[in-house]
Design an enzyme around this catalytic site. Structure first.
Site, PDB file in Angstrom:
ATOM      1  N   GLY A   1       0.754  -1.158  -0.036  1.00 18.57           N
ATOM      2  CA  GLY A   1       0.153   0.028   0.067  1.00 18.57           C
ATOM      3  C   GLY A   1       0.831   1.270  -0.121  1.00 18.57           C
ATOM      4  O   GLY A   1       2.007   0.913   0.382  1.00 18.57           O
TER       5      GLY A   1
ATOM      6  N   PRO B   1       2.399   4.904   0.994  1.00 14.97           N
ATOM      7  CA  PRO B   1       2.610   5.385   2.395  1.00 14.97           C
ATOM      8  C   PRO B   1       1.505   6.019   2.945  1.00 14.97           C
ATOM      9  O   PRO B   1       0.728   6.813   2.438  1.00 14.97           O
ATOM     10  CB  PRO B   1       3.774   6.605   2.334  1.00 14.97           C
ATOM     11  CG  PRO B   1       4.398   6.096   0.780  1.00 14.97           C
ATOM     12  CD  PRO B   1       3.199   5.556  -0.017  1.00 14.97           C
ATOM     13  N   GLY B   2       1.503   5.834   4.434  1.00 17.44           N
ATOM     14  CA  GLY B   2       0.194   6.471   5.125  1.00 17.44           C
ATOM     15  C   GLY B   2      -1.096   5.888   5.057  1.00 17.44           C
ATOM     16  O   GLY B   2      -1.859   6.397   5.501  1.00 17.44           O
TER      17      GLY B   2
ATOM     18  N   LYS C   1      -0.329   0.675   7.226  1.00 18.90           N
ATOM     19  CA  LYS C   1       0.273  -0.498   7.336  1.00 18.90           C
ATOM     20  C   LYS C   1       0.693  -0.541   8.793  1.00 18.90           C
ATOM     21  O   LYS C   1       0.701  -1.707   9.431  1.00 18.90           O
ATOM     22  CB  LYS C   1       1.192  -0.774   6.378  1.00 18.90           C
ATOM     23  CG  LYS C   1       0.607  -0.603   4.911  1.00 18.90           C
ATOM     24  CD  LYS C   1       1.849  -0.834   3.792  1.00 18.90           C
ATOM     25  CE  LYS C   1       2.761   0.359   3.680  1.00 18.90           C
ATOM     26  NZ  LYS C   1       2.202   1.904   3.290  1.00 18.90           N
TER      27      LYS C   1
ATOM     28  N   GLU D   1      -5.028  30.874 -15.311  1.00 15.26           N
ATOM     29  CA  GLU D   1      -5.960  30.032 -14.417  1.00 15.26           C
ATOM     30  C   GLU D   1      -7.311  30.219 -15.153  1.00 15.26           C
ATOM     31  O   GLU D   1      -8.045  29.233 -15.123  1.00 15.26           O
ATOM     32  CB  GLU D   1      -6.050  30.759 -12.833  1.00 15.26           C
ATOM     33  CG  GLU D   1      -4.736  30.518 -12.207  1.00 15.26           C
ATOM     34  CD  GLU D   1      -4.035  29.128 -12.161  1.00 15.26           C
ATOM     35  OE1 GLU D   1      -5.027  28.222 -12.190  1.00 15.26           O
ATOM     36  OE2 GLU D   1      -2.952  28.912 -11.988  1.00 15.26           O
TER      37      GLU D   1
ATOM     38  N   HIS E   1      -7.479  27.504 -17.670  1.00 20.60           N
ATOM     39  CA  HIS E   1      -7.849  26.216 -17.108  1.00 20.60           C
ATOM     40  C   HIS E   1      -9.151  26.075 -17.048  1.00 20.60           C
ATOM     41  O   HIS E   1      -9.811  24.980 -17.415  1.00 20.60           O
ATOM     42  CB  HIS E   1      -6.949  25.846 -15.945  1.00 20.60           C
ATOM     43  CG  HIS E   1      -5.466  25.659 -15.923  1.00 20.60           C
ATOM     44  ND1 HIS E   1      -5.082  24.760 -17.004  1.00 20.60           N
ATOM     45  CD2 HIS E   1      -4.460  26.200 -15.338  1.00 20.60           C
ATOM     46  CE1 HIS E   1      -3.728  24.526 -16.904  1.00 20.60           C
ATOM     47  NE2 HIS E   1      -3.383  25.532 -15.870  1.00 20.60           N
TER      48      HIS E   1
ATOM     49  N   ASP F   1       2.043  22.037 -15.449  1.00 21.65           N
ATOM     50  CA  ASP F   1       0.817  21.599 -16.391  1.00 21.65           C
ATOM     51  C   ASP F   1       1.554  20.764 -17.459  1.00 21.65           C
ATOM     52  O   ASP F   1       1.095  19.819 -17.979  1.00 21.65           O
ATOM     53  CB  ASP F   1       0.280  22.562 -17.096  1.00 21.65           C
ATOM     54  CG  ASP F   1      -0.293  23.567 -16.071  1.00 21.65           C
ATOM     55  OD1 ASP F   1      -0.773  23.306 -15.094  1.00 21.65           O
ATOM     56  OD2 ASP F   1      -0.544  24.874 -16.282  1.00 21.65           O
TER      57      ASP F   1
HETATM   58  P1  ATP Z   1       4.446   4.338   5.595  1.00 21.19           P
HETATM   59  O1  ATP Z   1       4.415   3.447   4.258  1.00 21.19           O
HETATM   60  O2  ATP Z   1       4.734   5.667   5.461  1.00 21.19           O
HETATM   61  O3  ATP Z   1       5.171   3.568   6.599  1.00 21.19           O
HETATM   62  P2  ATP Z   1       2.002   3.454   6.669  1.00 21.19           P
HETATM   63  O4  ATP Z   1       1.370   2.689   5.684  1.00 21.19           O
HETATM   64  O5  ATP Z   1       2.716   2.519   7.722  1.00 21.19           O
HETATM   65  O6  ATP Z   1       3.061   4.287   6.156  1.00 21.19           O
HETATM   66  P3  ATP Z   1       1.037   4.386   8.944  1.00 21.19           P
HETATM   67  O7  ATP Z   1       2.224   4.808   9.768  1.00 21.19           O
HETATM   68  O8  ATP Z   1       0.583   3.326   9.484  1.00 21.19           O
HETATM   69  O9  ATP Z   1       1.298   4.340   7.569  1.00 21.19           O
HETATM   70  O10 ATP Z   1      -0.043   5.694   9.262  1.00 21.19           O
HETATM   71  C1  ATP Z   1       0.199   6.802   9.642  1.00 21.19           C
HETATM   72  C2  ATP Z   1      -0.885   7.439  10.415  1.00 21.19           C
HETATM   73  O11 ATP Z   1      -2.031   7.623   9.649  1.00 21.19           O
HETATM   74  C3  ATP Z   1      -1.264   6.719  11.575  1.00 21.19           C
HETATM   75  O12 ATP Z   1      -0.685   6.637  12.755  1.00 21.19           O
HETATM   76  C4  ATP Z   1      -2.735   7.073  11.807  1.00 21.19           C
HETATM   77  O13 ATP Z   1      -2.566   7.916  12.784  1.00 21.19           O
HETATM   78  C5  ATP Z   1      -3.110   7.384  10.277  1.00 21.19           C
HETATM   79  N1  ATP Z   1      -3.972   6.437   9.746  1.00 21.19           N
HETATM   80  C6  ATP Z   1      -3.589   6.007   8.538  1.00 21.19           C
HETATM   81  N2  ATP Z   1      -4.524   5.064   8.259  1.00 21.19           N
HETATM   82  C7  ATP Z   1      -5.410   4.969   9.178  1.00 21.19           C
HETATM   83  C8  ATP Z   1      -6.812   4.309   9.166  1.00 21.19           C
HETATM   84  N3  ATP Z   1      -7.386   3.568   8.475  1.00 21.19           N
HETATM   85  N4  ATP Z   1      -7.422   4.539  10.460  1.00 21.19           N
HETATM   86  C9  ATP Z   1      -7.025   5.587  11.293  1.00 21.19           C
HETATM   87  N5  ATP Z   1      -6.040   6.157  11.273  1.00 21.19           N
HETATM   88  C10 ATP Z   1      -5.220   5.987  10.206  1.00 21.19           C
END
Ligand code: ATP
Length: 606
Positions: free
Chosen positions: A215, A217-218, A221, A437, A440, A512
């Site tokens: 997945g 980042p963020g 996971k 702008e 666009h 762009d």
């Molecule tokens: P990376 O690949 O950068 O390590 P990751 O996929 O491991 O990212 P996390 O570190 O688990 O992402 O997520 C970062 C933060 O985003 C979490 O600490 C949380 O606050 C928020 N977050 C992400 N997904 C969710 C979710 N499904 N529910 C609640 N909070 C979430």
């Protein structure tokens, strides 16, 4: 994202320490060298050869000889005028013992008139002397230790939460993860394995070894891995793939070994390896850093195979580049379960916003559903970040609660950058941005697949001089060819408007152009959307592989990118030429009030 930042910070600190250490070493070496040269010069003038000393003794030219047992030299005072110090010379003697006997005989038996001073070296002074001579070595050893420490010899083998040596248990639970219901269902099974491994083993089931989470980042996971550990009440060891990458061969592999040794000791437990692509990318036959990478990966494979059946260690790994991974990692017994963690859909986003809004003061009229609608494609981390930014903006605006307006500002801040209302802009630039702008916005109004304009602004934000914001529609899994072509036309609208209205083009269109070129390239090389090329994928790991398609195909790609861009530009130009009056009106309104809302924009078309 936060983790990457932390990792980068650590990396920067390491680089800083390396630079400092190298500088220190250079200073020590240069200083030592200068000191040596200075001494050398003085000593050259004050030294006498052994043969010259013998000659001087025989010719009765010597007044005094100072000798030290255990030393290699004597200090000789020659006869003559002037200060004694100026007449002193140092002489290196091949054997001090033999010289002492010889000179004593000369004085005692031959009656030579030489004053002999014999000294025994003070043992304390000798120790101090030895220490001084060892100083460079000690410094070198200290530097080496610092360097090795940075390289992680004996360094930390992952952060542990829970377990005997861990500081605290993971306090994350499944309820802290919003959305991702199907993914959670799949993982509940793992929690049960960890809680009651015996029941499964008695039944003859094999405990799953590795689970790979794919997945962006963020997407949560790390959060999932922590929640599994938290739900099962087992320790959680986490380490990032990039922490295994070492400058010295073999260290990465030994870190992997020690990580697993530790995991086995505290089993049942969860090992979480973030950014596994850093070590798990395909093995190559090249040398240097890649061999090191191969060794680390091989060690990981060995460890994954080496678990005893009764060792309940489950390895979770995360990556956002699954295509990079070595196939050997995905074989049965290793990471044979793969779970994709998608960016949240509309409901997921609403749930995440609600969850992160719980501990914040949110105004009653804030509608999370509508914010979720405006944030298609945002990850959980980005949504959490939006609410945090909104809280900061709200506080700064002296609001008692986070308002809709604060959240909207936060979304814009995160997507386009911070509004720079104080920047002074020349009238000429303002006009150029306004037409760009407006271009666009007006062009996209005539493109059926493009979404409606939400806001047009010529107030600079981030690096952008202005922006046109579109309403988002619900998440789409597929994008049609027409949609991609029209997106390119909308992108070209800015540059076309500059040219038509002001007969001038600017650097403002660079982004762009970059985006449009990227779309054209992907249409041809990834999505197989070009009739003359047909549905082929030209996505390769190594440019060398492109040779199998031959130069003709490569040339065609280049030509067709040009054709697509030219055609998009022409379409944009045509739309604007047909609607010059609207373009002028929108641009003038922008110059007048700097920002146009969606309603104001629609008025021009009534
Ligand atoms: P990376 O690949 O950068 O390590 P990751 O996929 O491991 O990212 P996390 O570190 O688990 O992402 O997520 C970062 C933060 O985003 C979490 O600490 C949380 O606050 C928020 N977050 C992400 N997904 C969710 C979710 N499904 N529910 C609640 N909070 C979430």
């Amino acid at each position: 994202m936060e983790k990457n930042e932390k990792h980068n910070k650590k990396k920067n600190e390491n680089i800083k320490t390396i630079i400092l250490s190298v500088l220190l070493l250079i200073v020590i070496v240069l200083g030592g060298f200068a000191y040596y040269l200075m001494n050398q010069k003085q000593e050259d003038e004050k030294e006498l050869a052994y043969t010259e000393l013998i000659q001087n003794i025989n010719e009765d030219k010597v007044e005094k000889i100072k000798m030290k047992t255990g030393s290699y030299s004597v200090i000789v005072t020659l006869k003559g005028e002037g200060e004694e110090e100026d007449r002193q010379k140092t002489v290196l003697v091949p054997s001090i013992q033999a010289f002492m006997e010889w000179i004593n005989e000369k004085v005692d038996k031959e009656g030579k008139d030489i004053e002999l001073i014999e000294e025994n070296v003070n043992p304390i002074l000798k120790i101090v002397d030895t220490l001084f001579s060892l100083l460079p070595t000690i410094l070198l050893v200290v530097l080496m230790i610092m360097f090795f420490k940075m390289q992680g010899i004996g360094g930390d083998q992952g952060k542990v939460y829970g377990g005997e040596d861990g500081s605290k248990q993971s306090d994350v639970r499944f309820e802290d993860i919003a959305g991702l219901d199907e993914e959670k269902d799949e993982l509940i099974e793992i929690v049960d394995f960890l809680k009651t491994p015996k029941a499964y083993l008695d039944m003859g089931a094999k405990i799953p070894r590795g689970i790979l989470l794919y997945g962006k980042p963020g997407t949560g996971k790390t959060l999932i891995a922590k929640a599994i550990a938290g739900e099962a009440g087992v320790p959680f060891i986490s380490m990032s793939g990039s922490e295994f990458i070492e400058m010295f061969a073999g260290l990465g592999a030994s870190r992997v070994r020690r990580l697993f040794e530790r995991a086995k000791k505290i089993s049942p437990c969860i090992v979480f390896i973030d950014e596994i692509d850093a070590i798990g990318s395909r093995r190559t036959s090249n040398s240097g850093a890649e061999t090191e990478n191969n060794q680390t990966l091989n060690q990981l494979l060995v460890e994954m195979d080496g678990f005893e059946t009764n060792e309940t260690v489950i390895v979770l790994a995360a990556t956002n580049r699954p295509e990079m991974l070595d196939k050997a990692l995905l074989r049965p017994g290793r990471f044979d379960r793969q779970i994709t963690i998608p960016a949240p859909d509309l409901n997921g986003r609403e749930a995440i916003l609600k969850l992160h809004g719980k501990n914040k003061k949110i105004a009653a009229d804030v509608d999370f559903k509508s914010i979720a609608g405006d944030t298609a494609g945002f990850t959980g981390a980005e949504l959490a970040n939006i609410l945090n930014e909104a809280a900061i903006i709200g506080t700064r605006n002296k609001h008692t609660e986070i308002t809709n307006e604060d959240i909207e500002s936060a979304v814009k801040k995160i997507t386009v950058g911070l509004e720079k209302t104080n920047r002074v802009i020349s009238e000429k630039d303002k006009k150029l941005t306004a037409y760009h702008e407006a271009g666009h916005a007006v062009v996209s109004k005539f493109l059926p697949t493009q979404t409606d304009v939400k806001e047009v602004s010529i107030i600079p934000r981030g690096v952008a001089g202005g922006y046109t914001m579109y309403k988002t529609t619900e998440d789409k899994y597929y994008v049609s060819r027409t949609e991609l072509l029209e997106k390119m036309v909308a992108l070209m609208g800015g540059r076309a408007a500059e040219k038509i209205a002001l007969n001038e083009i600017s650097t403002g269109a660079s982004n762009d152009i970059e985006v449009a070129t990227g779309i054209a390239r992907d249409m041809l090389t990834v999505y197989g959307m070009d009739d003359s090329l047909g549905p082929i994928s030209l996505k390769v790991d190594d440019p060398y592989e492109l040779q199998i398609f031959g130069d003709k195909v490569i040339d065609k790609v280049g030509n067709q990118i040009q054709v697509l861009i030219d055609s998009a530009y022409e379409t944009a130009q045509k739309i604007l030429l047909d609607n010059m009056d609207i373009l002028d009106k929108v641009a003038n309104k922008l110059i007048e009030q700097e920002k146009i809302t969606s309603e104001e924009f629609e008025e021009f078309f009534k």
